[in-house]
Design a protein around this motif. Structure first.
Motif, PDB file in Angstrom:
ATOM      1  N   LEU A  18      32.669  -4.304   3.283  1.00 52.38           N
ATOM      2  CA  LEU A  18      31.456  -4.267   4.113  1.00 52.38           C
ATOM      3  C   LEU A  18      31.732  -4.862   5.492  1.00 52.38           C
ATOM      4  O   LEU A  18      31.274  -4.324   6.522  1.00 52.38           O
ATOM      5  N   MET A  19      32.504  -5.948   5.538  1.00 53.71           N
ATOM      6  CA  MET A  19      32.854  -6.559   6.829  1.00 53.71           C
ATOM      7  C   MET A  19      33.653  -5.579   7.689  1.00 53.71           C
ATOM      8  O   MET A  19      33.447  -5.460   8.898  1.00 53.71           O
ATOM      9  N   LEU A  20      34.587  -4.860   7.046  1.00 57.37           N
ATOM     10  CA  LEU A  20      35.386  -3.887   7.802  1.00 57.37           C
ATOM     11  C   LEU A  20      34.521  -2.745   8.317  1.00 57.37           C
ATOM     12  O   LEU A  20      34.683  -2.290   9.462  1.00 57.37           O
ATOM     13  N   LEU A  21      33.579  -2.274   7.488  1.00 55.82           N
ATOM     14  CA  LEU A  21      32.700  -1.186   7.922  1.00 55.82           C
ATOM     15  C   LEU A  21      31.835  -1.616   9.103  1.00 55.82           C
ATOM     16  O   LEU A  21      31.630  -0.836  10.046  1.00 55.82           O
ATOM     17  N   VAL A  22      31.333  -2.846   9.050  1.00 50.46           N
ATOM     18  CA  VAL A  22      30.521  -3.338  10.168  1.00 50.46           C
ATOM     19  C   VAL A  22      31.368  -3.430  11.436  1.00 50.46           C
ATOM     20  O   VAL A  22      30.927  -3.055  12.536  1.00 50.46           O
ATOM     21  N   THR A  23      32.590  -3.924  11.295  1.00 48.23           N
ATOM     22  CA  THR A  23      33.484  -4.022  12.456  1.00 48.23           C
ATOM     23  C   THR A  23      33.777  -2.642  13.030  1.00 48.23           C
ATOM     24  O   THR A  23      33.783  -2.446  14.254  1.00 48.23           O
ATOM     25  N   ILE A  24      34.020  -1.665  12.157  1.00 45.16           N
ATOM     26  CA  ILE A  24      34.288  -0.298  12.621  1.00 45.16           C
ATOM     27  C   ILE A  24      33.066   0.272  13.343  1.00 45.16           C
ATOM     28  O   ILE A  24      33.194   0.941  14.379  1.00 45.16           O
ATOM     29  N   PHE A  25      31.875   0.003  12.803  1.00 47.33           N
ATOM     30  CA  PHE A  25      30.649   0.512  13.426  1.00 47.33           C
ATOM     31  C   PHE A  25      30.511   0.012  14.861  1.00 47.33           C
ATOM     32  O   PHE A  25      30.283   0.791  15.795  1.00 47.33           O
ATOM     33  N   PHE A  26      30.685  -1.298  15.044  1.00 44.15           N
ATOM     34  CA  PHE A  26      30.548  -1.841  16.402  1.00 44.15           C
ATOM     35  C   PHE A  26      31.702  -1.397  17.298  1.00 44.15           C
ATOM     36  O   PHE A  26      31.516  -1.193  18.509  1.00 44.15           O
ATOM     37  N   MET A  84      38.942   6.331   9.652  1.00 40.80           N
ATOM     38  CA  MET A  84      39.726   6.741   8.495  1.00 40.80           C
ATOM     39  C   MET A  84      41.029   5.952   8.361  1.00 40.80           C
ATOM     40  O   MET A  84      41.394   5.518   7.256  1.00 40.80           O
ATOM     41  N   VAL A  85      41.747   5.778   9.471  1.00 40.54           N
ATOM     42  CA  VAL A  85      43.043   5.086   9.387  1.00 40.54           C
ATOM     43  C   VAL A  85      42.883   3.623   8.965  1.00 40.54           C
ATOM     44  O   VAL A  85      43.577   3.164   8.048  1.00 40.54           O
ATOM     45  N   PRO A  86      41.983   2.828   9.581  1.00 40.69           N
ATOM     46  CA  PRO A  86      41.823   1.445   9.104  1.00 40.69           C
ATOM     47  C   PRO A  86      41.358   1.358   7.659  1.00 40.69           C
ATOM     48  O   PRO A  86      41.823   0.494   6.907  1.00 40.69           O
ATOM     49  N   LEU A  87      40.445   2.243   7.261  1.00 43.96           N
ATOM     50  CA  LEU A  87      39.989   2.200   5.869  1.00 43.96           C
ATOM     51  C   LEU A  87      41.117   2.560   4.898  1.00 43.96           C
ATOM     52  O   LEU A  87      41.237   1.951   3.828  1.00 43.96           O
ATOM     53  N   ALA A  88      41.952   3.535   5.270  1.00 43.79           N
ATOM     54  CA  ALA A  88      43.074   3.908   4.394  1.00 43.79           C
ATOM     55  C   ALA A  88      44.077   2.768   4.285  1.00 43.79           C
ATOM     56  O   ALA A  88      44.602   2.491   3.192  1.00 43.79           O
ATOM     57  N   ALA A  89      44.377   2.088   5.400  1.00 46.10           N
ATOM     58  CA  ALA A  89      45.310   0.956   5.352  1.00 46.10           C
ATOM     59  C   ALA A  89      44.735  -0.180   4.517  1.00 46.10           C
ATOM     60  O   ALA A  89      45.455  -0.820   3.729  1.00 46.10           O
TER      61      ALA A  89
END
Length: 536
Positions: free
Chosen positions: A224-232, A120-125
């Protein structure tokens, strides 16, 4: 007039004389900042601190703490932690009174903390800075005296504030796990530090990605790149933390602290690079946006060499040096490609910062912004670092294979970066310089380097290559796989790579006339006066 404070303020007689003469005429709330003594000093220091704080931080903190996203996440976190505590205690009862149950409870609390902190925090930033650029409000910030770095750090500070609030909810739950036995305080502290560090790293990465997006399509791609990074990141963090918690193998000796500190420095340097790169992306085009980043890259290489060399000497393992070489080559292949997409134009402000002396130009010429200087900076710096790893293997008396492998990677860097540099010289006349264009050219060349030898052998022999030889010189993937899997390194392929890459590099050297013509420009007197004035 029902409010007693308002009534008191209205009925108080506001004095027209000096405050010191009739201090009793002012309301006590009005006179707080002028009071003497301990509390007066606290008020004055608080006022100065409020003026010193980043206004973007205050604005973002107000908006984020009032947002529905934060409120919803906060209350869901409270409800989920209460639910897990109830379910856990009921499930473990009555054994919870005499069987250590902290590990079981901590597993659930870790996931409750990791989801808002790492997602949540990285996505909000990311969304906060992207919306400023997308909705046009960034132009209002750009005309103020706030620098690009203060804007980015203000966004990061707001994210840190949200992290602290989430920690305030879950840290008491970790204390509850400690009371249930099974986990110790160092284990809890390690979990909190790992989650906090990974969360900051993802937040700075999200801020950088938000500045790359210029269109709707690139915004979706960066998200999408951020979501993939968060997933890993969620997966690897969970594996590390839960394996340490369940196996109880957290080691606190000198070796563990040394390696934790070294690789912690690597993580901090990545955070600094991401923040500075994000600030450079939104800074005015007239500013020098490349030189500070190149100094950070140089410092990162020094930290990486120190970390890997220390680890290799400690464990006396050549494979560690080869891994360090490979990571360093990949790092400079990416950074060199991005620098090849820099603009060729230098503003007068940038020219005024160039070295004035011949000696300064000899050592600092490659720090000047531009694709040509970036190409030479990436090649010389990477070759120095990779050779340092190779020489380290010779010094410790190990095998010569890491040194030969280092030469192979230098040959590949020379070959691919030089080829992309030549391609960009042709493309920039038609499309201009762009980092995306440079990345596309590099990816195409890397794929062609794998495919072309197989196609050539299929045409000549009627089937793709079934054996490895000099014809596979451009096939970097097969070559590196053989080194790490079969421990085989063909010296003829290394020599062919160096010859081919060196030839392309020499051709590029003859095309660097423009970079050698850069000269320092004197600062006009009017600019000096403006910069010396208080308003400037």
């Amino acid at each position: 007039m029902n409010d007693p404070i308002t009534a008191e303020l209205v009925t108080a007689e506001v004095a027209t004389t000096e405050p010191g003469e009739a201090n009793d005429a002012y309301h006590r709330y009005v006179c707080d900042t002028d009071q003497t003594g301990f509390w007066g000093t606290i008020d004055r220091w608080s006022d100065r601190a409020a003026r010193w704080l980043n206004p973007i931080l205050i604005k973002e903190a107000r908006q984020s703490l009032k947002s529905r996203q934060f409120s919803g996440t906060f209350f869901l976190l409270l409800i989920a932690s209460l639910f897990w505590m109830t379910v856990g205690v009921v499930t473990l009862a009555p054994d919870i009174y005499y069987v250590p149950s902290g590990v079981y409870m901590m597993t659930g609390y870790y996931f409750l903390l990791a989801i808002p902190m790492l997602a949540m925090v990285p996505l909000a930033a990311h969304r906060s800075l992207a919306s400023e650029l997308d909705e046009g409000t960034f132009e209002m910030l750009a005309i103020t005296k706030l620098s690009a770095l203060r804007i980015v750090t203000g966004k990061l500070g707001s994210a840190l504030l949200q992290m602290l609030v989430y920690f305030a909810v879950l840290v008491p739950c970790f204390a509850f796990c400690y009371l249930l036995r099974g986990v110790d305080l160092p284990m809890i502290a390690t979990t909190i530090v790992v989650v906090f560090t990974v969360s900051i790293l993802l937040t700075t990465w999200g801020l950088l990605l938000s500045t790359i997006a210029q269109t709707r399509a690139t915004q979706m791609l960066t998200l999408l790149m951020l979501l993939v990074t968060i997933f890993f990141a969620e997966i690897f963090s969970a594996i590390f933390v839960l394996s340490a918690v369940y196996t109880q193998q957290l080691i606190w000796d000198l070796e563990a602290l040394l390696f934790t500190g070294l690789f912690g420095l690597v993580a901090v340097s990545c955070m600094v690079l991401f923040v500075k790169a994000a600030a450079s992306r939104i800074a005015p085009v007239t500013e020098n946006r490349s030189t500070p980043l190149r100094w950070i890259m140089f410092a990162q290489q020094l930290i990486w060499i120190g970390s890997i060399a220390t680890f290799a000497l400690w464990s006396n393992d050549d494979d560690v040096l080869m891994f360090g070489c490979l990571m360093l080559a990949g790092y400079w292949l990416l950074m060199g490609t991005l620098m090849l997409g820099e603009s060729v134009d230098l503003s007068p402000r940038v020219l005024r910062t160039l070295p004035e002396t011949t000696l300064g130009r000899m050592f600092l010429l490659w720090m000047i912004p531009g694709p040509g200087t970036g190409y030479m900076f990436a090649l010389t710096t990477s070759a120095t670092g990779i050779l340092a790893f190779g020489m380290c293997s010779l010094i410790v008396g190990g095998s010569i294979q890491p040194f030969v492998f280092a030469m192979l990677l230098i040959g590949y860097l020379l070959m691919y970066l030089s080829a992309v540099r030549l391609i960009m010289l042709v493309l920039e006349r038609r499309f201009g310089n762009s980092m995306g264009l440079a990345l596309a050219a590099m990816c195409s060349l890397l794929v062609l380097g794998i495919v072309v030898p197989s196609v050539f052998m299929a045409i000549v022999t009627g089937a793709p290559s079934s054996f490895y030889g000099v014809q596979e010189t451009t096939n970097w993937m097969w070559t590196i796989y053989r080194v790490f899997d079969d421990q085989k390194l063909d010296e003829a392929v290394v020599a062919a790579t160096l010859v081919l890459g060196g030839s392309l590099a020499m051709l590029n050297l003859f095309l660097l006339f423009r970079e050698f013509s850069f000269r320092h420009v004197a600062t006009p007197p009017r600019v000096t006066q403006d910069e010396a004035s208080p308003a400037g």
